[in-house]
Enzyme design. Structure first.
Site, PDB file in Angstrom:
ATOM      1  CE1 TYR A 113      14.815 -15.359  -1.410  1.00  0.00           C
ATOM      2  CE2 TYR A 113      12.843 -14.906  -0.110  1.00  0.00           C
ATOM      3  CZ  TYR A 113      14.147 -14.610  -0.451  1.00  0.00           C
ATOM      4  OH  TYR A 113      14.795 -13.580   0.179  1.00  0.00           O
ATOM      5  CD  GLU A 136      14.128 -13.555   3.854  1.00  0.00           C
ATOM      6  OE1 GLU A 136      13.480 -13.499   2.789  1.00  0.00           O
ATOM      7  OE2 GLU A 136      15.235 -13.012   3.996  1.00  0.00           O
ATOM      8  CG  ASP A 152      16.123 -11.529  -3.674  1.00  0.00           C
ATOM      9  OD1 ASP A 152      17.071 -11.600  -4.488  1.00  0.00           O
ATOM     10  OD2 ASP A 152      16.060 -10.659  -2.784  1.00  0.00           O
TER      11      ASP A 152
END
Length: 594
Positions: free
Chosen positions: A155, A73, A173
Protein backbone atom coordinates in the site's frame (compact mmCIF):
# COMPACT_ATOMS: atom_id res chain seq x y z
CA UNK A 1 -37.05 1.04 -8.60
CA UNK A 2 -33.82 2.34 -10.08
CA UNK A 3 -33.99 4.19 -13.41
CA UNK A 4 -33.29 2.01 -16.43
CA UNK A 5 -30.02 3.73 -17.36
CA UNK A 6 -28.78 3.46 -13.77
CA UNK A 7 -29.52 -0.26 -13.70
CA UNK A 8 -27.68 -0.73 -16.97
CA UNK A 9 -24.56 1.04 -15.71
CA UNK A 10 -24.52 -0.96 -12.51
CA UNK A 11 -24.94 -4.26 -14.31
CA UNK A 12 -21.95 -3.58 -16.55
CA UNK A 13 -19.84 -2.59 -13.58
CA UNK A 14 -20.76 -5.65 -11.56
CA UNK A 15 -18.65 -7.84 -13.79
CA UNK A 16 -16.04 -5.23 -14.57
CA UNK A 17 -17.06 -5.48 -18.24
CA UNK A 18 -19.53 -3.86 -20.59
CA UNK A 19 -22.70 -5.72 -21.43
CA UNK A 20 -22.29 -5.39 -25.18
CA UNK A 21 -19.67 -4.60 -27.78
CA UNK A 22 -15.91 -4.75 -27.11
CA UNK A 23 -15.69 -5.36 -23.36
CA UNK A 24 -12.26 -3.88 -22.72
CA UNK A 25 -12.99 -0.72 -24.69
CA UNK A 26 -16.37 -0.20 -23.05
CA UNK A 27 -15.05 -0.91 -19.58
CA UNK A 28 -12.24 1.54 -20.21
CA UNK A 29 -14.79 4.16 -21.22
CA UNK A 30 -16.74 3.67 -18.00
CA UNK A 31 -13.51 3.86 -16.00
CA UNK A 32 -12.52 7.09 -17.73
CA UNK A 33 -15.94 8.57 -16.98
CA UNK A 34 -15.71 7.53 -13.32
CA UNK A 35 -12.22 9.00 -12.98
CA UNK A 36 -13.24 12.24 -14.69
CA UNK A 37 -16.24 12.81 -12.42
CA UNK A 38 -14.28 11.86 -9.33
CA UNK A 39 -11.46 14.27 -10.17
CA UNK A 40 -13.96 17.07 -10.85
CA UNK A 41 -15.46 16.41 -7.42
CA UNK A 42 -12.00 16.36 -5.82
CA UNK A 43 -11.08 19.70 -7.37
CA UNK A 44 -13.86 21.30 -5.32
CA UNK A 45 -14.19 19.09 -2.23
CA UNK A 46 -10.63 17.89 -1.49
CA UNK A 47 -9.46 17.88 2.13
CA UNK A 48 -6.79 20.37 3.13
CA UNK A 49 -3.99 18.29 4.66
CA UNK A 50 -0.55 19.57 5.70
CA UNK A 51 1.36 17.08 3.54
CA UNK A 52 -0.68 17.68 0.39
CA UNK A 53 -0.57 20.09 -2.47
CA UNK A 54 -3.95 21.28 -3.73
CA UNK A 55 -5.34 20.54 -7.21
CA UNK A 56 -4.77 24.20 -8.13
CA UNK A 57 -1.12 23.97 -7.07
CA UNK A 58 -0.78 20.74 -9.03
CA UNK A 59 -2.19 22.42 -12.15
CA UNK A 60 0.37 25.20 -11.73
CA UNK A 61 3.20 22.71 -11.78
CA UNK A 62 3.86 22.40 -8.04
CA UNK A 63 4.94 18.90 -7.09
CA UNK A 64 4.65 17.17 -3.70
CA UNK A 65 7.70 16.63 -1.52
CA UNK A 66 8.31 12.84 -1.51
CA UNK A 67 9.71 13.10 2.03
CA UNK A 68 6.48 14.60 3.37
CA UNK A 69 4.34 12.10 1.47
CA UNK A 70 6.41 9.16 2.77
CA UNK A 71 6.36 10.51 6.33
CA UNK A 72 2.59 11.06 6.30
CA UNK A 73 1.84 7.66 4.77
CA UNK A 74 3.91 5.83 7.38
CA UNK A 75 2.18 7.78 10.15
CA UNK A 76 -1.26 7.11 8.66
CA UNK A 77 -0.88 3.33 8.80
CA UNK A 78 -3.55 2.17 11.31
CA UNK A 79 -4.00 5.77 12.52
CA UNK A 80 -6.58 8.48 11.79
CA UNK A 81 -5.82 11.63 9.83
CA UNK A 82 -6.74 13.85 12.77
CA UNK A 83 -4.41 12.00 15.12
CA UNK A 84 -1.54 12.26 12.62
CA UNK A 85 -1.71 16.01 11.93
CA UNK A 86 -0.09 17.12 15.18
CA UNK A 87 2.65 14.48 15.00
CA UNK A 88 3.39 15.34 11.37
CA UNK A 89 3.80 19.00 12.30
CA UNK A 90 6.27 18.15 15.07
CA UNK A 91 8.33 15.89 12.81
CA UNK A 92 8.65 18.32 9.89
CA UNK A 93 9.53 21.17 12.25
CA UNK A 94 12.23 19.09 13.95
CA UNK A 95 13.43 17.28 10.82
CA UNK A 96 12.40 19.11 7.63
CA UNK A 97 13.99 16.60 5.24
CA UNK A 98 15.11 13.00 5.15
CA UNK A 99 18.74 13.88 5.82
CA UNK A 100 17.79 15.71 9.02
CA UNK A 101 15.72 12.73 10.18
CA UNK A 102 18.59 10.37 9.41
CA UNK A 103 20.95 12.51 11.49
CA UNK A 104 18.61 12.52 14.50
CA UNK A 105 19.29 10.15 17.43
CA UNK A 106 16.93 7.18 17.40
CA UNK A 107 15.86 7.97 20.96
CA UNK A 108 14.67 11.44 19.89
CA UNK A 109 12.63 9.95 17.05
CA UNK A 110 11.01 7.46 19.42
CA UNK A 111 10.18 10.26 21.87
CA UNK A 112 8.53 12.31 19.12
CA UNK A 113 6.57 9.23 18.04
CA UNK A 114 5.37 8.35 21.57
CA UNK A 115 1.59 8.08 21.71
CA UNK A 116 1.13 7.44 17.99
CA UNK A 117 1.26 3.67 18.49
CA UNK A 118 2.50 0.77 16.35
CA UNK A 119 6.07 1.55 17.34
CA UNK A 120 7.71 -0.72 14.80
CA UNK A 121 6.72 1.99 12.31
CA UNK A 122 8.98 4.47 14.10
CA UNK A 123 11.92 2.07 14.06
CA UNK A 124 11.38 1.37 10.35
CA UNK A 125 10.94 5.09 9.70
CA UNK A 126 14.38 5.80 11.12
CA UNK A 127 15.96 2.85 9.29
CA UNK A 128 14.40 3.99 6.01
CA UNK A 129 15.61 7.57 6.51
CA UNK A 130 19.13 6.32 7.18
CA UNK A 131 19.12 4.27 3.99
CA UNK A 132 17.63 6.98 1.75
CA UNK A 133 20.04 9.60 3.13
CA UNK A 134 22.96 7.25 2.49
CA UNK A 135 21.79 6.95 -1.15
CA UNK A 136 21.80 10.69 -1.70
CA UNK A 137 18.51 11.69 -0.11
CA UNK A 138 16.28 10.75 -3.07
CA UNK A 139 13.38 8.32 -2.76
CA UNK A 140 12.87 5.76 -5.54
CA UNK A 141 10.01 6.78 -7.84
CA UNK A 142 8.65 3.29 -8.55
CA UNK A 143 6.69 0.80 -6.47
CA UNK A 144 9.41 -1.81 -6.92
CA UNK A 145 12.17 0.51 -5.74
CA UNK A 146 10.17 1.79 -2.80
CA UNK A 147 9.34 -1.70 -1.56
CA UNK A 148 13.04 -2.35 -1.07
CA UNK A 149 13.06 0.24 1.74
CA UNK A 150 12.36 -0.64 5.41
CA UNK A 151 8.73 -0.32 6.48
CA UNK A 152 7.31 0.20 2.99
CA UNK A 153 4.84 -2.43 1.83
CA UNK A 154 2.40 -2.75 -1.05
CA UNK A 155 0.00 0.00 0.00
CA UNK A 156 2.62 2.55 1.06
CA UNK A 157 4.72 2.04 -2.08
CA UNK A 158 1.64 2.53 -4.28
CA UNK A 159 0.58 5.65 -2.36
CA UNK A 160 4.02 7.28 -2.61
CA UNK A 161 4.36 6.35 -6.28
CA UNK A 162 1.00 7.88 -7.14
CA UNK A 163 0.89 10.91 -4.83
CA UNK A 164 4.56 11.95 -4.73
CA UNK A 165 5.55 11.05 -8.30
CA UNK A 166 2.16 11.12 -10.10
CA UNK A 167 2.70 7.68 -11.59
CA UNK A 168 -0.26 5.30 -12.14
CA UNK A 169 -0.60 2.95 -9.15
CA UNK A 170 -3.52 1.19 -7.48
CA UNK A 171 -3.74 2.78 -4.03
CA UNK A 172 -6.10 0.79 -1.81
CA UNK A 173 -6.63 1.79 1.81
CA UNK A 174 -9.65 1.15 4.04
CA UNK A 175 -11.57 4.07 2.54
CA UNK A 176 -10.98 2.83 -0.98
CA UNK A 177 -11.97 -0.72 -0.02
CA UNK A 178 -15.29 0.59 1.23
CA UNK A 179 -15.94 2.67 -1.92
CA UNK A 180 -15.14 -0.21 -4.26
CA UNK A 181 -17.07 -2.77 -2.22
CA UNK A 182 -20.17 -0.61 -2.50
CA UNK A 183 -19.64 0.44 -6.09
CA UNK A 184 -19.62 -3.20 -7.20
CA UNK A 185 -21.65 -4.76 -4.33
CA UNK A 186 -18.83 -7.17 -3.58
CA UNK A 187 -20.32 -9.91 -1.41
CA UNK A 188 -17.04 -11.71 -0.73
CA UNK A 189 -15.90 -11.03 2.85
CA UNK A 190 -13.40 -8.17 2.90
CA UNK A 191 -10.58 -10.33 4.20
CA UNK A 192 -10.84 -12.42 1.03
CA UNK A 193 -11.94 -9.72 -1.41
CA UNK A 194 -8.78 -7.60 -1.44
CA UNK A 195 -7.38 -8.97 -4.75
CA UNK A 196 -10.76 -8.39 -6.41
CA UNK A 197 -10.93 -4.84 -5.04
CA UNK A 198 -7.39 -4.10 -6.18
CA UNK A 199 -8.18 -5.37 -9.69
CA UNK A 200 -11.11 -2.96 -9.92
CA UNK A 201 -8.94 -0.04 -8.79
CA UNK A 202 -6.22 -0.94 -11.29
CA UNK A 203 -8.78 -0.67 -14.12
CA UNK A 204 -9.99 2.70 -12.82
CA UNK A 205 -6.65 4.52 -12.37
CA UNK A 206 -6.40 7.22 -15.07
CA UNK A 207 -3.27 7.93 -17.04
CA UNK A 208 -3.41 11.60 -16.08
CA UNK A 209 -3.49 12.88 -12.48
CA UNK A 210 -3.19 9.41 -10.89
CA UNK A 211 -2.00 11.01 -7.65
CA UNK A 212 -5.07 13.24 -7.39
CA UNK A 213 -7.24 10.25 -8.30
CA UNK A 214 -5.77 8.22 -5.43
CA UNK A 215 -6.39 11.06 -2.99
CA UNK A 216 -9.87 11.63 -4.38
CA UNK A 217 -10.79 8.00 -3.73
CA UNK A 218 -9.52 8.32 -0.14
CA UNK A 219 -11.40 11.58 0.40
CA UNK A 220 -14.60 10.14 -1.03
CA UNK A 221 -14.44 7.27 1.46
CA UNK A 222 -13.51 9.55 4.37
CA UNK A 223 -16.15 12.24 3.83
CA UNK A 224 -19.00 10.83 1.69
CA UNK A 225 -18.87 7.02 1.53
CA UNK A 226 -18.52 6.73 5.29
CA UNK A 227 -18.96 3.49 7.27
CA UNK A 228 -22.25 4.66 8.79
CA UNK A 229 -24.88 6.86 7.16
CA UNK A 230 -23.04 7.44 3.86
CA UNK A 231 -24.09 10.64 2.09
CA UNK A 232 -25.05 8.93 -1.13
CA UNK A 233 -27.00 11.93 -2.45
CA UNK A 234 -23.76 13.95 -2.46
CA UNK A 235 -21.63 11.24 -4.08
CA UNK A 236 -20.32 11.92 -7.60
CA UNK A 237 -20.43 8.16 -8.34
CA UNK A 238 -23.94 7.42 -7.08
CA UNK A 239 -25.32 6.77 -10.57
CA UNK A 240 -22.84 3.93 -10.99
CA UNK A 241 -23.06 2.51 -7.48
CA UNK A 242 -24.58 -0.94 -7.24
CA UNK A 243 -25.09 -0.58 -3.48
CA UNK A 244 -27.18 2.57 -4.00
CA UNK A 245 -29.42 0.66 -6.40
CA UNK A 246 -29.81 -2.16 -3.86
CA UNK A 247 -30.68 0.41 -1.20
CA UNK A 248 -28.30 -0.97 1.42
CA UNK A 249 -24.83 0.59 1.08
CA UNK A 250 -24.03 0.04 4.76
CA UNK A 251 -24.10 -3.72 4.12
CA UNK A 252 -20.77 -3.33 2.33
CA UNK A 253 -17.99 -4.16 2.79
CA UNK A 254 -19.00 -7.58 4.06
CA UNK A 255 -17.02 -8.54 7.13
CA UNK A 256 -16.65 -11.80 8.98
CA UNK A 257 -17.51 -11.69 12.70
CA UNK A 258 -14.61 -10.39 14.77
CA UNK A 259 -12.96 -12.84 17.10
CA UNK A 260 -12.87 -11.79 20.73
CA UNK A 261 -9.52 -10.34 21.73
CA UNK A 262 -7.75 -12.27 24.47
CA UNK A 263 -7.59 -10.48 27.82
CA UNK A 264 -4.19 -10.24 29.48
CA UNK A 265 -3.31 -9.07 32.97
CA UNK A 266 -0.24 -7.70 34.68
CA UNK A 267 1.05 -5.05 37.07
CA UNK A 268 2.93 -1.78 36.75
CA UNK A 269 5.05 -0.14 39.44
CA UNK A 270 5.37 3.64 39.59
CA UNK A 271 8.22 4.64 41.89
CA UNK A 272 8.71 8.32 42.60
CA UNK A 273 11.59 10.14 44.28
CA UNK A 274 11.24 13.03 46.73
CA UNK A 275 11.91 15.57 43.94
CA UNK A 276 9.12 14.10 41.79
CA UNK A 277 11.38 12.08 39.48
CA UNK A 278 9.89 8.80 38.23
CA UNK A 279 11.79 5.54 37.79
CA UNK A 280 11.83 4.32 34.18
CA UNK A 281 13.54 1.76 32.02
CA UNK A 282 13.84 1.03 28.30
CA UNK A 283 12.12 -1.96 26.69
CA UNK A 284 13.95 -4.38 24.43
CA UNK A 285 14.46 -3.13 20.89
CA UNK A 286 12.44 -5.95 19.34
CA UNK A 287 8.91 -7.03 20.12
CA UNK A 288 5.85 -5.23 21.46
CA UNK A 289 6.57 -1.54 22.22
CA UNK A 290 10.16 -2.21 21.22
CA UNK A 291 12.64 0.51 22.14
CA UNK A 292 10.07 2.52 24.08
CA UNK A 293 10.30 3.67 27.70
CA UNK A 294 8.24 2.16 30.52
CA UNK A 295 7.79 1.97 34.26
CA UNK A 296 8.72 -1.47 35.65
CA UNK A 297 6.04 -4.03 34.89
CA UNK A 298 5.53 -7.75 35.26
CA UNK A 299 6.12 -10.17 32.41
CA UNK A 300 2.88 -9.88 30.48
CA UNK A 301 2.85 -10.37 26.71
CA UNK A 302 0.22 -10.81 24.03
CA UNK A 303 0.19 -14.53 24.87
CA UNK A 304 0.64 -14.76 28.64
CA UNK A 305 -0.40 -12.94 31.81
CA UNK A 306 2.03 -11.37 34.22
CA UNK A 307 1.82 -11.28 37.99
CA UNK A 308 -0.74 -8.81 39.30
CA UNK A 309 0.25 -8.18 42.94
CA UNK A 310 2.82 -6.04 44.74
CA UNK A 311 4.71 -9.24 45.53
CA UNK A 312 6.09 -9.04 41.99
CA UNK A 313 7.57 -5.57 42.49
CA UNK A 314 11.13 -5.10 41.15
CA UNK A 315 12.40 -4.18 44.63
CA UNK A 316 11.01 -3.83 48.18
CA UNK A 317 9.10 -0.63 48.99
CA UNK A 318 5.88 0.52 50.59
CA UNK A 319 3.85 -0.24 47.48
CA UNK A 320 0.25 0.94 47.56
CA UNK A 321 -2.44 0.04 45.04
CA UNK A 322 -3.21 3.10 42.88
CA UNK A 323 -5.90 1.68 40.62
CA UNK A 324 -6.34 -0.35 37.49
CA UNK A 325 -5.88 0.78 33.89
CA UNK A 326 -7.03 -0.83 30.67
CA UNK A 327 -5.49 -0.62 27.23
CA UNK A 328 -6.35 -2.29 23.93
CA UNK A 329 -3.64 -3.42 21.55
CA UNK A 330 -4.25 -4.71 18.04
CA UNK A 331 -4.42 -8.37 19.03
CA UNK A 332 -5.22 -8.33 22.73
CA UNK A 333 -6.60 -6.27 25.59
CA UNK A 334 -4.57 -5.56 28.71
CA UNK A 335 -5.42 -4.69 32.31
CA UNK A 336 -2.66 -3.53 34.62
CA UNK A 337 -2.88 -3.20 38.39
CA UNK A 338 -0.92 -0.05 39.22
CA UNK A 339 1.16 0.25 42.39
CA UNK A 340 2.78 3.42 43.67
CA UNK A 341 5.66 3.98 46.12
CA UNK A 342 7.94 6.78 47.28
CA UNK A 343 11.55 5.63 47.42
CA UNK A 344 15.05 6.96 48.02
CA UNK A 345 18.39 6.05 46.55
CA UNK A 346 19.94 5.41 43.18
CA UNK A 347 18.18 3.82 40.25
CA UNK A 348 18.51 0.05 39.99
CA UNK A 349 20.55 -1.47 37.15
CA UNK A 350 18.84 -0.96 33.82
CA UNK A 351 16.65 1.84 35.20
CA UNK A 352 16.94 5.63 35.27
CA UNK A 353 15.26 8.58 36.95
CA UNK A 354 13.28 11.02 34.79
CA UNK A 355 12.72 14.41 36.41
CA UNK A 356 9.16 15.69 36.72
CA UNK A 357 9.58 18.33 34.00
CA UNK A 358 11.08 15.74 31.62
CA UNK A 359 8.43 13.03 31.87
CA UNK A 360 6.17 14.50 29.17
CA UNK A 361 9.07 14.31 26.72
CA UNK A 362 9.99 10.68 27.35
CA UNK A 363 9.26 7.96 24.78
CA UNK A 364 6.33 6.64 26.80
CA UNK A 365 3.67 4.65 24.95
CA UNK A 366 0.07 5.42 25.85
CA UNK A 367 -0.33 2.38 28.11
CA UNK A 368 2.58 3.57 30.26
CA UNK A 369 1.25 7.10 30.42
CA UNK A 370 -2.02 5.65 31.69
CA UNK A 371 -0.17 3.71 34.40
CA UNK A 372 1.75 6.79 35.55
CA UNK A 373 -1.39 8.94 35.49
CA UNK A 374 -3.21 6.40 37.67
CA UNK A 375 -0.52 6.83 40.33
CA UNK A 376 0.31 10.52 39.82
CA UNK A 377 -2.46 12.43 38.02
CA UNK A 378 -1.08 15.02 35.62
CA UNK A 379 2.49 13.70 35.76
CA UNK A 380 2.78 13.04 32.01
CA UNK A 381 1.32 16.38 30.95
CA UNK A 382 3.51 19.08 29.49
CA UNK A 383 4.88 21.48 32.10
CA UNK A 384 5.09 24.36 29.64
CA UNK A 385 1.61 25.48 30.64
CA UNK A 386 0.55 25.52 34.25
CA UNK A 387 -2.83 26.19 35.77
CA UNK A 388 -2.89 29.40 37.76
CA UNK A 389 -3.93 29.20 41.37
CA UNK A 390 -7.28 30.77 42.10
CA UNK A 391 -9.07 31.58 45.32
CA UNK A 392 -10.46 28.02 45.50
CA UNK A 393 -8.83 24.61 45.27
CA UNK A 394 -6.29 24.43 42.46
CA UNK A 395 -8.05 22.97 39.43
CA UNK A 396 -5.97 20.29 37.74
CA UNK A 397 -8.57 18.68 35.52
CA UNK A 398 -11.58 19.93 33.57
CA UNK A 399 -14.56 17.78 32.57
CA UNK A 400 -16.60 19.42 29.83
CA UNK A 401 -20.08 18.31 28.75
CA UNK A 402 -20.03 18.64 24.96
CA UNK A 403 -23.45 17.31 23.95
CA UNK A 404 -25.39 20.56 23.83
CA UNK A 405 -22.31 22.69 23.31
CA UNK A 406 -21.91 21.23 19.83
CA UNK A 407 -25.51 21.99 18.94
CA UNK A 408 -25.88 25.20 20.92
CA UNK A 409 -28.35 27.77 19.66
CA UNK A 410 -26.47 28.46 16.45
CA UNK A 411 -28.67 29.90 13.66
CA UNK A 412 -26.25 28.63 11.00
CA UNK A 413 -26.58 24.91 11.63
CA UNK A 414 -28.70 22.90 9.16
CA UNK A 415 -31.22 22.10 11.90
CA UNK A 416 -32.23 25.76 11.98
CA UNK A 417 -33.04 25.50 8.29
CA UNK A 418 -34.78 22.19 8.84
CA UNK A 419 -37.07 23.77 11.47
CA UNK A 420 -37.23 27.48 10.63
CA UNK A 421 -39.93 28.32 13.17
CA UNK A 422 -38.15 29.69 16.24
CA UNK A 423 -40.71 28.52 18.78
CA UNK A 424 -40.83 25.01 17.34
CA UNK A 425 -37.02 24.93 17.30
CA UNK A 426 -36.87 25.99 20.94
CA UNK A 427 -39.38 23.31 21.88
CA UNK A 428 -37.28 20.79 20.03
CA UNK A 429 -34.06 21.72 21.76
CA UNK A 430 -35.72 21.66 25.16
CA UNK A 431 -37.65 18.41 24.69
CA UNK A 432 -35.72 16.29 22.22
CA UNK A 433 -32.15 17.38 21.53
CA UNK A 434 -31.10 17.74 25.13
CA UNK A 435 -33.35 15.34 26.97
CA UNK A 436 -35.52 12.58 25.52
CA UNK A 437 -33.17 11.61 22.73
CA UNK A 438 -30.15 11.34 24.98
CA UNK A 439 -32.04 9.31 27.56
CA UNK A 440 -33.11 6.81 24.90
CA UNK A 441 -29.47 6.46 23.83
CA UNK A 442 -28.45 5.93 27.44
CA UNK A 443 -30.99 3.13 27.71
CA UNK A 444 -29.37 1.38 24.78
CA UNK A 445 -32.08 1.96 22.21
CA UNK A 446 -31.28 2.44 18.53
CA UNK A 447 -31.95 5.69 16.68
CA UNK A 448 -35.00 4.12 15.03
CA UNK A 449 -36.43 2.87 18.33
CA UNK A 450 -35.95 6.26 19.96
CA UNK A 451 -37.60 7.94 16.99
CA UNK A 452 -40.66 5.70 17.25
CA UNK A 453 -41.00 6.37 20.98
CA UNK A 454 -40.63 10.12 20.55
CA UNK A 455 -43.24 10.20 17.80
CA UNK A 456 -45.61 8.21 19.99
CA UNK A 457 -45.17 10.77 22.80
CA UNK A 458 -45.21 13.83 20.54
CA UNK A 459 -47.27 13.02 17.40
CA UNK A 460 -47.71 16.73 16.56
CA UNK A 461 -43.95 16.98 16.04
CA UNK A 462 -43.55 13.74 14.06
CA UNK A 463 -42.29 15.37 10.86
CA UNK A 464 -39.56 17.30 12.62
CA UNK A 465 -38.56 14.32 14.76
CA UNK A 466 -38.05 12.24 11.61
CA UNK A 467 -36.13 15.08 10.02
CA UNK A 468 -33.99 15.49 13.10
CA UNK A 469 -32.89 11.86 13.07
CA UNK A 470 -32.26 12.00 9.34
CA UNK A 471 -30.19 15.16 9.49
CA UNK A 472 -28.51 14.78 12.88
CA UNK A 473 -25.16 13.95 11.33
CA UNK A 474 -25.31 17.18 9.33
CA UNK A 475 -25.70 19.28 12.49
CA UNK A 476 -22.52 18.28 14.23
CA UNK A 477 -19.91 19.80 11.87
CA UNK A 478 -21.43 23.27 11.80
CA UNK A 479 -21.98 24.31 15.41
CA UNK A 480 -18.41 25.42 16.07
CA UNK A 481 -19.33 28.34 18.27
CA UNK A 482 -17.48 30.40 20.89
CA UNK A 483 -17.98 27.85 23.64
CA UNK A 484 -16.19 25.21 21.57
CA UNK A 485 -13.43 27.71 20.85
CA UNK A 486 -12.94 28.14 24.61
CA UNK A 487 -12.78 24.38 25.04
CA UNK A 488 -10.20 24.07 22.27
CA UNK A 489 -8.23 26.90 23.86
CA UNK A 490 -8.15 25.03 27.16
CA UNK A 491 -6.77 21.94 25.44
CA UNK A 492 -4.18 23.80 23.39
CA UNK A 493 -2.96 25.78 26.39
CA UNK A 494 -2.02 22.58 28.18
CA UNK A 495 -4.99 22.12 30.50
CA UNK A 496 -6.04 18.57 31.28
CA UNK A 497 -9.48 18.24 29.67
CA UNK A 498 -11.87 15.30 29.47
CA UNK A 499 -15.07 15.36 27.43
CA UNK A 500 -18.40 13.91 28.50
CA UNK A 501 -21.07 13.36 25.87
CA UNK A 502 -24.47 11.77 25.45
CA UNK A 503 -23.86 11.25 21.75
CA UNK A 504 -24.33 7.75 20.41
CA UNK A 505 -20.95 6.15 19.72
CA UNK A 506 -21.38 6.23 15.93
CA UNK A 507 -22.27 9.93 16.03
CA UNK A 508 -19.24 10.67 18.17
CA UNK A 509 -17.05 8.68 15.78
CA UNK A 510 -18.26 10.88 12.95
CA UNK A 511 -17.67 14.03 14.96
CA UNK A 512 -14.11 12.86 15.73
CA UNK A 513 -13.37 12.82 12.00
CA UNK A 514 -14.44 16.44 11.71
CA UNK A 515 -13.32 18.03 14.96
CA UNK A 516 -9.66 17.73 15.76
CA UNK A 517 -10.18 18.74 19.39
CA UNK A 518 -12.17 15.57 20.07
CA UNK A 519 -9.04 13.51 19.40
CA UNK A 520 -6.73 15.55 21.63
CA UNK A 521 -8.33 15.49 25.09
CA UNK A 522 -7.34 12.82 27.56
CA UNK A 523 -10.67 11.06 27.13
CA UNK A 524 -14.15 11.27 25.67
CA UNK A 525 -16.77 9.34 27.61
CA UNK A 526 -20.08 8.30 26.07
CA UNK A 527 -22.49 8.10 28.97
CA UNK A 528 -24.71 5.67 27.09
CA UNK A 529 -21.87 3.19 26.85
CA UNK A 530 -21.30 3.19 30.61
CA UNK A 531 -25.01 2.85 31.29
CA UNK A 532 -25.49 6.00 33.35
CA UNK A 533 -27.61 9.10 33.07
CA UNK A 534 -26.57 12.39 34.64
CA UNK A 535 -26.83 13.40 37.43
CA UNK A 536 -26.38 9.76 38.50
CA UNK A 537 -23.60 9.83 41.10
CA UNK A 538 -22.01 6.88 39.32
CA UNK A 539 -21.09 8.93 36.27
CA UNK A 540 -18.86 11.18 38.38
CA UNK A 541 -17.37 8.22 40.22
CA UNK A 542 -16.70 6.60 36.84
CA UNK A 543 -14.62 9.60 35.76
CA UNK A 544 -12.71 9.61 39.01
CA UNK A 545 -11.75 5.97 38.52
CA UNK A 546 -11.21 6.04 34.76
CA UNK A 547 -9.09 9.19 34.60
CA UNK A 548 -7.53 9.34 38.05
CA UNK A 549 -9.28 12.55 39.05
CA UNK A 550 -9.33 14.22 42.44
CA UNK A 551 -12.89 15.53 42.89
CA UNK A 552 -11.92 18.70 44.74
CA UNK A 553 -9.37 19.56 42.04
CA UNK A 554 -11.73 18.87 39.12
CA UNK A 555 -13.98 21.44 37.47
CA UNK A 556 -17.17 20.14 35.83
CA UNK A 557 -18.90 22.28 33.17
CA UNK A 558 -22.48 21.55 32.10
CA UNK A 559 -25.47 23.48 30.81
CA UNK A 560 -27.91 21.76 33.20
CA UNK A 561 -28.28 23.03 36.76
CA UNK A 562 -29.36 19.54 37.81
CA UNK A 563 -26.11 18.04 36.50
CA UNK A 564 -24.02 20.80 38.06
CA UNK A 565 -25.68 20.14 41.41
CA UNK A 566 -25.02 16.42 40.97
CA UNK A 567 -21.32 17.09 40.41
CA UNK A 568 -21.17 19.33 43.48
CA UNK A 569 -22.78 16.57 45.55
CA UNK A 570 -19.97 14.26 44.38
CA UNK A 571 -17.39 16.76 45.68
CA UNK A 572 -16.45 18.36 42.36
CA UNK A 573 -16.03 22.03 41.61
CA UNK A 574 -18.63 22.88 38.95
CA UNK A 575 -20.06 25.77 36.96
CA UNK A 576 -23.23 26.21 34.95
CA UNK A 577 -22.66 26.91 31.27
CA UNK A 578 -25.00 29.60 29.93
CA UNK A 579 -22.91 31.33 27.29
CA UNK A 580 -19.29 31.71 26.26
CA UNK A 581 -18.73 35.04 28.02
CA UNK A 582 -20.09 33.80 31.34
CA UNK A 583 -18.09 30.59 31.04
CA UNK A 584 -14.87 32.49 30.51
CA UNK A 585 -15.55 34.59 33.60
CA UNK A 586 -16.24 31.45 35.66
CA UNK A 587 -13.00 29.87 34.47
CA UNK A 588 -11.03 32.96 35.45
CA UNK A 589 -12.62 32.92 38.91
CA UNK A 590 -11.30 29.37 39.29
CA UNK A 591 -7.81 30.48 38.29
CA UNK A 592 -7.95 28.92 34.82
CA UNK A 593 -6.36 31.00 32.12
CA UNK A 594 -7.83 30.66 28.64
Amino acid sequence: MAPADQTRKTASWDSGKATSGDSSTAASGVSDDIASRLLSWYDVHHRELPWRITPIEHARGVRPDPYRIWLSEVMLQQTTVEAVKAYFKVFVEKWPDVEALAAAPTEDVMKAWAGLGYYSRARNLKACADLVAARGGRFPDTETGLRELPGIGAYTSAAITAIAFDRPAAVVDGNVERVISRLFSITTPLSEAKPEIRAHVERMVPGTRPGDFAQAMMDLGATICTPRRPRCMLCPLREDCSAVVSGDPEHFPVRLPKADKPQRHGAAFVAVRADGAILLRKRAEKGLLGGMTEVPTTGWTARIDGATTEAAAPFPADWRHAGRIAHVFTHFALELEVFHAHIKGDAADGHFWSLAHEISGEALPTVMKKAIEAAIPGATKSRRHTVQRGPMTEIRHIVFDIGRVLIHYDPNIPFSRLIPDAEERKWFFDNVCTHDWNIEQDRGRTWEEAEALLIADHPDHAENIRGFRRHWHEMVPHAYDDSVAIMVGLIESGHDVTMLTNFASDTLAEARERFDFLNRPRGVTISGEIGMIKPDRGIYDHHIAAFGLEPAATLFIDDSQKNVDGAKAAGWQSVLFTDAKALQADLERHGIAT
